[in-house]
Design an enzyme around this catalytic site. Structure first.
Site, PDB file in Angstrom:
ATOM      1  CG  ASP A  63      62.632  54.276   9.408  1.00  0.00           C
ATOM      2  OD1 ASP A  63      62.236  53.264   8.791  1.00  0.00           O
ATOM      3  OD2 ASP A  63      62.839  54.308  10.631  1.00  0.00           O
ATOM      4  CG  ASP A 104      64.396  60.000   9.987  1.00  0.00           C
ATOM      5  OD1 ASP A 104      63.543  59.472  10.715  1.00  0.00           O
ATOM      6  OD2 ASP A 104      65.483  59.454   9.700  1.00  0.00           O
TER       7      ASP A 104
END
Length: 208
Positions: free
Chosen positions: A135, A137
């Site tokens: 991911d 962030d």
């Protein structure tokens, strides 16, 4: 070393902590990380006077160790905002390609934002922690209330990126997930130094 002239914030990367400053129960991998002069990450949580709550980051998600670092030991600090342009040309992983695509659009918000998590750690240290499914962030500093309609528009933008993007909105009282604030729930989870709270107004001062 002279006293520091700043207060570390959650997600800052700090250099200078030694393996000897870990408690006796710390795992070997955490000692190896600090022996290699890698930074720790400021986390939310209480800390004794003269110290800051931090986490040691290892190779995998299972390697996270909470500790406290003496403020006097800090030799270098990198804030998430300093990493917004660090990914230029480093497009091997979707997370970094997503960062390059989002950066000019986030700059247009006229709010401070930065890179945290694995992408921030890799950009700041050069240690390869990202992979194809990582991911991205991010954090967005919002000293004034962010309208929920604006949050929904921003979330729609993030959801067009090449990977999942998790953005934390930093308010004076703590941090909330943009994904929650963009939704209809009357209360959202606010992360504070004293633990998580369900609140209706994440910008309202929270009593300790």
């Amino acid at each position: 070393m002279p006293a520091i002239d700043f207060q570390p914030h959650a997600h800052d990367l700090l250099w200078g902590m030694s393996a000897a400053q870990l408690d006796a129960g710390a795992p070997d991998w955490a000692r190896e990380v600090l022996a290699a002069a890698q930074p720790v990450v400021v986390r939310r949580g209480p800390a004794p006077a003269g110290q800051v709550a931090v986490g040691v980051r290892g190779r995998g998600r299972e390697q996270r160790y909470a500790s406290c670092m003496p403020l006097a030991a800090i030799s270098r600090r990198v804030a998430p905002e300093q990493l917004t342009e660090a990914g230029a040309g480093q497009d091997a992983w979707p997370a970094l390609r997503a960062l390059a695509w989002l950066a000019p659009q986030l700059d247009a918000l006229a709010l401070s934002w930065g890179v945290t998590g694995g992408a921030g750690y890799q950009l700041a240290t050069g240690v390869a922690v990202l992979h194809a499914n990582s991911d991205l962030d991010l954090l967005l500093r919002a000293p004034q209330p962010l309208e929920r309609t604006v949050a929904a528009e921003l979330l729609a933008l993030l959801d067009r990126a090449l990977c999942r993007v998790d953005l934390q909105v930093e308010t004076p009282a703590g941090a909330i997930a943009l994904r929650e604030w963009a939704g209809p729930a009357p209360q959202v989870l606010l992360k504070t130094n004293h633990g998580p709270l369900l609140v209706g107004d994440p910008w309202q001062e929270v009593a300790a």
